[in-house]
Structures are given as C-alpha cells and as structure tokens.
Design a protein around this motif. Structure first.
Motif, mmCIF file in Angstrom:
data_model
loop_
_atom_site.group_PDB
_atom_site.id
_atom_site.type_symbol
_atom_site.label_atom_id
_atom_site.label_comp_id
_atom_site.label_asym_id
_atom_site.label_seq_id
_atom_site.Cartn_x
_atom_site.Cartn_y
_atom_site.Cartn_z
ATOM 1 N N HIS A 17 35.136 41.671 39.130
ATOM 2 C CA HIS A 17 36.324 42.377 40.721
ATOM 3 C C HIS A 17 35.462 42.400 41.428
ATOM 4 O O HIS A 17 34.040 43.135 42.212
ATOM 5 N N ILE A 18 36.116 41.937 43.000
ATOM 6 C CA ILE A 18 35.877 42.463 44.187
ATOM 7 C C ILE A 18 35.052 44.006 44.537
ATOM 8 O O ILE A 18 34.428 43.630 44.823
ATOM 9 N N GLN A 19 36.002 44.642 43.862
ATOM 10 C CA GLN A 19 35.850 45.924 43.911
ATOM 11 C C GLN A 19 34.451 46.613 43.518
ATOM 12 O O GLN A 19 33.833 46.970 44.043
ATOM 13 N N HIS A 46 36.963 35.769 42.274
ATOM 14 C CA HIS A 46 38.283 34.281 42.829
ATOM 15 C C HIS A 46 39.472 35.562 42.830
ATOM 16 O O HIS A 46 39.150 36.637 43.225
ATOM 17 N N GLY A 47 40.115 34.901 44.063
ATOM 18 C CA GLY A 47 41.146 35.529 44.563
ATOM 19 C C GLY A 47 41.865 34.728 45.303
ATOM 20 O O GLY A 47 41.951 33.321 45.247
ATOM 21 N N VAL A 48 42.999 35.541 46.915
ATOM 22 C CA VAL A 48 43.690 34.479 47.655
ATOM 23 C C VAL A 48 43.040 35.534 48.014
ATOM 24 O O VAL A 48 43.091 35.798 49.103
ATOM 25 N N ILE A 49 43.570 34.002 49.669
ATOM 26 C CA ILE A 49 42.923 33.763 50.788
ATOM 27 C C ILE A 49 44.281 34.406 51.184
ATOM 28 O O ILE A 49 45.020 34.484 51.110
ATOM 29 N N THR A 50 43.389 35.920 51.698
ATOM 30 C CA THR A 50 44.272 36.401 52.967
ATOM 31 C C THR A 50 44.418 36.961 54.961
ATOM 32 O O THR A 50 45.408 36.756 55.448
ATOM 33 N N SER A 51 42.930 35.894 54.050
ATOM 34 C CA SER A 51 42.965 35.575 56.601
ATOM 35 C C SER A 51 41.625 34.308 56.648
ATOM 36 O O SER A 51 40.627 34.772 56.115
ATOM 37 N N ILE A 52 41.706 33.792 57.560
ATOM 38 C CA ILE A 52 40.857 33.051 57.758
ATOM 39 C C ILE A 52 40.404 33.279 59.465
ATOM 40 O O ILE A 52 41.750 33.174 60.234
ATOM 41 N N ASP A 66 41.941 40.769 45.845
ATOM 42 C CA ASP A 66 42.051 40.198 44.100
ATOM 43 C C ASP A 66 42.867 41.630 43.838
ATOM 44 O O ASP A 66 43.121 42.203 45.133
ATOM 45 N N ALA A 67 43.383 41.738 42.686
ATOM 46 C CA ALA A 67 43.830 42.954 42.331
ATOM 47 C C ALA A 67 42.910 44.275 42.711
ATOM 48 O O ALA A 67 43.728 45.483 43.292
ATOM 49 N N THR A 68 42.322 44.106 42.920
ATOM 50 C CA THR A 68 41.050 45.540 43.533
ATOM 51 C C THR A 68 40.961 45.544 44.572
ATOM 52 O O THR A 68 39.536 47.147 44.591
ATOM 53 N N GLY A 69 40.863 44.549 45.294
ATOM 54 C CA GLY A 69 39.819 44.860 46.451
ATOM 55 C C GLY A 69 40.343 44.043 48.003
ATOM 56 O O GLY A 69 40.640 42.467 47.065
ATOM 57 N N SER A 70 39.644 43.908 48.912
ATOM 58 C CA SER A 70 38.833 42.520 49.156
ATOM 59 C C SER A 70 37.377 42.307 50.419
ATOM 60 O O SER A 70 37.030 43.648 50.291
ATOM 61 N N VAL A 71 36.503 41.137 50.111
ATOM 62 C CA VAL A 71 35.890 41.303 51.191
ATOM 63 C C VAL A 71 35.861 39.794 51.999
ATOM 64 O O VAL A 71 36.727 39.107 51.629
ATOM 65 N N GLN A 72 35.286 40.503 53.114
ATOM 66 C CA GLN A 72 34.722 39.474 53.775
ATOM 67 C C GLN A 72 34.000 38.500 53.101
ATOM 68 O O GLN A 72 32.631 38.839 52.473
ATOM 69 N N ILE A 163 41.734 36.585 35.914
ATOM 70 C CA ILE A 163 41.857 38.148 34.946
ATOM 71 C C ILE A 163 41.708 37.469 33.589
ATOM 72 O O ILE A 163 41.312 39.159 33.228
ATOM 73 N N GLU A 164 41.509 37.347 32.807
ATOM 74 C CA GLU A 164 41.946 36.757 31.160
ATOM 75 C C GLU A 164 40.149 37.382 31.145
ATOM 76 O O GLU A 164 39.860 37.867 30.240
ATOM 77 N N GLU A 165 39.429 36.151 31.712
ATOM 78 C CA GLU A 165 38.106 35.869 31.232
ATOM 79 C C GLU A 165 37.270 37.494 31.655
ATOM 80 O O GLU A 165 36.491 37.460 31.225
ATOM 81 N N LEU A 166 37.744 37.934 32.827
ATOM 82 C CA LEU A 166 37.084 39.404 33.624
ATOM 83 C C LEU A 166 37.055 40.802 32.785
ATOM 84 O O LEU A 166 37.183 41.246 32.095
ATOM 85 N N ARG A 167 38.951 40.306 31.845
ATOM 86 C CA ARG A 167 38.781 41.888 30.999
ATOM 87 C C ARG A 167 38.178 41.800 29.617
ATOM 88 O O ARG A 167 37.694 42.554 29.481
ATOM 89 N N TYR A 168 38.408 40.498 29.202
ATOM 90 C CA TYR A 168 36.847 40.124 28.146
ATOM 91 C C TYR A 168 35.840 40.784 28.672
ATOM 92 O O TYR A 168 35.682 41.222 28.013
ATOM 93 N N LEU A 169 35.347 40.047 29.367
ATOM 94 C CA LEU A 169 34.201 40.827 30.300
ATOM 95 C C LEU A 169 33.663 41.972 29.861
ATOM 96 O O LEU A 169 32.301 42.826 29.755
ATOM 97 N N TYR A 170 34.514 42.576 30.712
ATOM 98 C CA TYR A 170 34.328 44.268 31.087
ATOM 99 C C TYR A 170 34.292 44.537 29.692
ATOM 100 O O TYR A 170 33.498 45.698 29.927
ATOM 101 N N GLU A 171 35.134 44.625 28.884
ATOM 102 C CA GLU A 171 36.021 44.977 27.877
ATOM 103 C C GLU A 171 34.649 45.440 26.690
ATOM 104 O O GLU A 171 34.414 46.062 26.191
ATOM 105 N N LYS A 172 33.824 43.773 26.303
ATOM 106 C CA LYS A 172 33.138 43.135 25.704
ATOM 107 C C LYS A 172 31.595 43.475 25.731
ATOM 108 O O LYS A 172 30.163 43.526 25.249
ATOM 109 N N TYR A 173 31.411 44.036 27.296
ATOM 110 C CA TYR A 173 30.205 42.954 27.574
ATOM 111 C C TYR A 173 29.560 44.321 28.437
ATOM 112 O O TYR A 173 28.572 45.331 28.551
#
Length: 178
Positions: A17-19, A46-52, A66-72, A163-173
């Motif tokens: 996650h970006i955060q 992975h996320g949405v482009i909010t500025s260019i 993404d739902a957790t934050g933003s990064v340049q 999002i589903e892949e990350l949920r699985y990775l965070y929970e299981k690993y």
C-alpha cells in the motif's frame, strides 16, 4: 541490520500500500528498507494518477494515490526495462526494409509495430489507473518518493484485483511475520 544488508534483501519488488512506503524503516544502506521483518529495495504499488507535472518527451512527475495515501513518482522512460535496444531496432528496421522490397503482405502490420516499439511517448492522464515498479528514494527536501522504472496503465478491474491481492498478502504473510 547486519553489514551484509545488500545480500539479504527481497529480490522481487515488494507489493505495498502507498502508506507503507512512508512507514518502512531505513537501513544502513540508503537504498534498502525494512518493513514487516523483511528487507527490500524495490516496491510495486498501484493506484490512480491524481496529478501530472514536469512532463517531457521521456520523463514525467506524477502523484499516485490509493486508499491509504499518495506518493510522488518520477518516471524516466529511457530507464525502463521494457525499452528495445538500439541494436535490436536496427535489425528490425533492416528486416522491415527487406520485407518492403520483397512485397511482404505484412508490411503495414510491421510498420505499426516498429512505430510503437521505437516511440514510447509519455502519455499518462489524471484519473488513469497505474501499476508502478521502482525504488524508494528521498528527494532534496527529505521526502520519500518513488523512482519508477516501469509504469503500466491498468484498469478499475485490475485495481479491484490488486486490493484483493494486497489483502491476502498482508493477512497471510506480512502481518503474520510481525
């Protein structure tokens, strides 16, 4: 961290996650980070482009959210692993010229493919979904950013799968190792 940090880090990009780019701890080596008991160099986000901004023919800066934050993100397309070497392009153009002279029926298709391989302009837009692989780096204002070497446009469907892949990775690993 041990002195051999460079040998003991995750070889594949760590999906995050970006955060967590900002939560990762630094190591003795400024290119290696630690999170969830793992050391890593590369990240995949992975996320949405909010500025260019600051876009040229081969480079661009953008903000990815993404739902957790933003990064340049800083992306230099000439550093991409998907670029075709000049030597290979030269061979392909030679093959194209031979096919053209011989009257090959596939010349139009070959021409289109060669154009797409040789010219990869920066053509991202705000609101598009993007998958990014790169390194965390710290700019001159001590802000963490991502220096991307691969940016791939995706879709809302890929975002949902991500999002589903990350949920699985965070929970299981990731969180299990904490």
């Amino acid at each position: 961290m041990s002195d051999n940090t460079m040998e003991n880090f995750q070889q594949c990009p760590l999906k995050l996650h970006i955060q967590d780019i900002f939560r990762a701890k630094t190591s003795d080596n400024k290119y290696i980070y630690e999170l969830f008991g793992m050391t890593f160099k590369n990240v995949m986000i992975h996320g949405v482009i909010t500025s260019i901004y600051n876009t040229s023919d081969t480079t661009t800066n953008m903000e990815l959210s993404d739902a957790t934050g933003s990064v340049q993100i800083y992306y230099d397309s000439t550093k991409s692993n998907t670029n075709t070497s000049p030597a290979i392009l030269k061979d392909l153009y030679y093959g194209f010229s031979v096919a053209t002279r011989s009257g090959n029926d596939n010349v139009t298709i070959m021409s289109t493919l060669l154009d797409r391989m040789s010219k990869k302009p920066i053509n991202f837009a705000e609101g598009e979904y993007l998958s990014v692989v790169g390194d965390i780096f710290v700019d001159d204002k001590s802000v963490r950013m991502v220096s991307a070497y691969d940016c791939t446009k995706t879709s809302v469907e890929r975002d949902i799968a991500w999002i589903e892949e990350l949920r699985y990775l965070y929970e299981k690993y990731y969180l299990r190792n904490k």
